[in-house]
Design an enzyme around this catalytic site. Structure first.
Site, PDB file in Angstrom:
ATOM      1  N   GLU A  41       0.827  -1.217   0.000  1.00 39.92           N
ATOM      2  CA  GLU A  41       0.000   0.000   0.000  1.00 39.92           C
ATOM      3  C   GLU A  41       0.853   1.255   0.000  1.00 39.92           C
ATOM      4  O   GLU A  41       0.784   2.062   0.934  1.00 39.92           O
ATOM      5  CB  GLU A  41      -0.859   0.033   1.272  1.00 39.92           C
ATOM      6  CG  GLU A  41      -1.756  -1.139   1.457  1.00 39.92           C
ATOM      7  CD  GLU A  41      -2.290  -1.209   2.876  1.00 39.92           C
ATOM      8  OE1 GLU A  41      -1.779  -0.502   3.768  1.00 39.92           O
ATOM      9  OE2 GLU A  41      -3.217  -1.973   3.081  1.00 39.92           O
ATOM     10  N   PRO A  42       1.649   1.462  -1.013  1.00 44.46           N
ATOM     11  CA  PRO A  42       2.494   2.656  -1.019  1.00 44.46           C
ATOM     12  C   PRO A  42       1.680   3.920  -1.299  1.00 44.46           C
ATOM     13  O   PRO A  42       0.784   3.907  -2.144  1.00 44.46           O
ATOM     14  CB  PRO A  42       3.459   2.385  -2.181  1.00 44.46           C
ATOM     15  CG  PRO A  42       2.676   1.504  -3.107  1.00 44.46           C
ATOM     16  CD  PRO A  42       1.784   0.663  -2.236  1.00 44.46           C
ATOM     17  N   CYS A  87      -0.240  33.672  10.416  1.00 43.15           N
ATOM     18  CA  CYS A  87       0.131  34.248  11.704  1.00 43.15           C
ATOM     19  C   CYS A  87       0.454  33.144  12.708  1.00 43.15           C
ATOM     20  O   CYS A  87      -0.239  32.935  13.703  1.00 43.15           O
ATOM     21  CB  CYS A  87      -0.976  35.159  12.191  1.00 43.15           C
ATOM     22  SG  CYS A  87      -1.199  36.535  11.052  1.00 43.15           S
TER      23      CYS A  87
HETATM   24  C1  LIG Z   1      -0.973   6.016   5.226  1.00 41.68           C
HETATM   25  C2  LIG Z   1      -1.053   4.586   4.958  1.00 41.68           C
HETATM   26  C3  LIG Z   1      -0.254   4.010   3.966  1.00 41.68           C
HETATM   27  C4  LIG Z   1       0.725   4.780   3.121  1.00 41.68           C
HETATM   28  O1  LIG Z   1       1.831   5.235   3.803  1.00 41.68           O
HETATM   29  P1  LIG Z   1       3.008   5.963   2.964  1.00 41.68           P
HETATM   30  O2  LIG Z   1       4.009   6.284   3.979  1.00 41.68           O
HETATM   31  O3  LIG Z   1       2.428   7.166   2.319  1.00 41.68           O
HETATM   32  O4  LIG Z   1       3.477   5.004   1.942  1.00 41.68           O
HETATM   33  C5  LIG Z   1      -0.414   2.658   3.741  1.00 41.68           C
HETATM   34  N1  LIG Z   1      -1.300   1.911   4.448  1.00 41.68           N
HETATM   35  C6  LIG Z   1      -2.072   2.446   5.415  1.00 41.68           C
HETATM   36  C7  LIG Z   1      -3.026   1.589   6.139  1.00 41.68           C
HETATM   37  C8  LIG Z   1      -1.972   3.781   5.701  1.00 41.68           C
HETATM   38  O5  LIG Z   1      -2.744   4.305   6.666  1.00 41.68           O
END
Ligand SMILES: *Cc1c(COP(=O)(O)O)cnc(C)c1O
Length: 410
Positions: free
Chosen positions: A268-269, A337
């Site tokens: 999940e990048p 600000c």
């Molecule tokens: C935010 C998130 C990601 C992605 O993280 P990155 O650091 O942007 O790659 C992947 N999986 C889950 C469940 C997340 O909450």
């Protein structure tokens, strides 16, 4: 961004021309770079049943979602609104994973109705889920293997104090809930944070997950979340994707042999896909010299890019209006600000009022975390694709500030 004929360009377009056309401040994304990152990921896991679930919270513009899908990735979402955005962008429900935490069961039921895969990250919700659906709706379970990724707690989610995932030490309880309610678990998930520097840390988490996975007979995939690190400045340690791909593929294949079936491997990048593709272009309003510092005050602030202030993140920047100027030391600050420092003691080509500064690595968590603080407008977004600059989000106007405000007689 590359320098061509003394101009900073993306896909041959002069960024100063892009600013001239669309105004500033402006978020600009390079579609080619986004495509390239997805290709790098695919190339790192040859022969595997790989699924890239783009963590869209990093950048959910609908045109970006369409681009990512066209490049062959699917979606990871964290809210029902992101699920709906994904569906609108053309993702099929089965291409979307919903990984919320601490949301109401009501929201999860809504996601089930939309037909997406649910990733459950606490036992209480899992109990309610099992009670409601039994084995009619297969689920993924988010485990916390308690692997510390890097030193920055704000972006590590695997440690013991983390609110994310079901602790690996609760497995017995977890199995009780699964068996009692006849829940069908088809995926296991971990996401240990955004700070993973080497394959070894990742593999330690993976081994914990593999051990646990042997007790889940219906698995179709294992999701290793994200944690891929990109360079925010020269010399930064980044995730060596080839090395990780090789080591993890090997371990995964061994696990599949033991498990008895070839499973899909998911990631999940977010940042990895879009961070480097983004530039945030801001105009210099004022050069202010104090006894200690030369400030560059820009037409933007923490309302548009909050990462430097919220996470102390370093964003490299260049003065694209004066490429070959004498290098001088500046502190770049916003107009809000509050103390909203984008960069401290940065070496930039001499800055004049009116110059455009390009802030790099602005693709991920840039626009997405922007706000209307100080009643400022959010910037426009432009996607450079096939050599053309295309507007993908309009700049806000006063109408957006007034929208939803109810003026009563006083
Ligand atoms: C935010 C998130 C990601 C992605 O993280 P990155 O650091 O942007 O790659 C992947 N999986 C889950 C469940 C997340 O909450």
């Amino acid at each position: 961004m590359e320098i061509v004929n003394d101009r900073y360009t993306v896909q041959g377009l002069d960024l100063l021309d892009v600013v001239k056309e669309f105004g500033d401040p402006l978020y600009v994304y390079d579609a080619a770079k986004i495509g390239q990152q997805i290709e790098y990921m695919k190339a790192a896991f040859p022969g595997m049943k790989l699924k890239i679930k783009y963590a869209c919270k990093s950048l959910t513009n609908i045109s970006i979602l369409k681009l990512v899908r066209a490049k062959g990735a699917e979606l990871d979402t964290v809210s029902i609104q992101e699920v709906r955005l994904g569906l609108k962008a053309g993702y099929k429900p089965k291409e979307i994973l919903f990984t919320p935490n601490c949301v109401s069961f009501h929201e999860i039921k809504e996601a089930v109705k939309l037909g997406v895969m649910i990733n459950i990250d606490n036992i209480s919700i899992l109990e309610q889920f099992g009670h409601e659906y039994h084995d009619a709706v297969p689920v993924c379970i988010r485990l916390n293997p308690h692997i510390m990724a890097g030193g920055n707690k704000k972006i590590s989610t695997g440690h013991v104090d983390s609110k994310f995932g079901i602790s690996i030490f609760q497995l017995r309880h977890l199995h009780r809930v699964i068996q009692t309610n006849n829940i069908k678990v088809v995926g296991l998930h971990m996401h240990s944070g955004s700070d993973i520097l080497d394959a070894e840390v990742f593999l330690r988490g993976a081994e914990v997950l593999f051990d646990a996975a042997l007790d889940f007979p219906d698995l179709q995939f294992i999701d290793f979340g994200s944690g891929f690190k990109v360079a925010y400045r020269e010399g930064d340690v980044t995730t060596d994707l080839k090395d990780l791909g090789m080591k993890l593929s090997k371990a995964f294949k061994e696990f599949c042999r033991e498990y008895g079936r070839k499973l899909e491997i998911w990631f999940e990048p977010g940042k990895y896909i879009v961070s480097e593709a983004g530039y945030f272009l801001v105009r210099t309003n004022v050069i202010k010299t104090t006894p200690a510092t030369v400030f560059v005050g820009v037409e933007s602030g923490l309302n548009h890019l909050v990462r430097p202030m919220m996470y102390d993140s370093y964003h490299d920047m260049v003065n694209i209006s004066n490429i070959n100027g004498t290098k001088r030391i500046y502190t770049i600050v916003g107009y809000i600000c509050e103390t909203d420092t984008f960069g401290l003691d940065r070496k930039l080509s001499e800055v004049h009022e009116g110059d455009i500064i390009a802030i790099k690595n602005a693709g991920a968590y840039g626009f997405m975390m922007s706000s209307n603080y100080n009643s400022r407008f959010r910037p426009a977004e432009v996607l450079i694709i096939n050599g053309n600059a295309r507007l993908i989000r309009k700049r806000e106007t006063m109408d957006d500030i007034f929208r939803n405000q109810v003026e009563i007689d006083i």
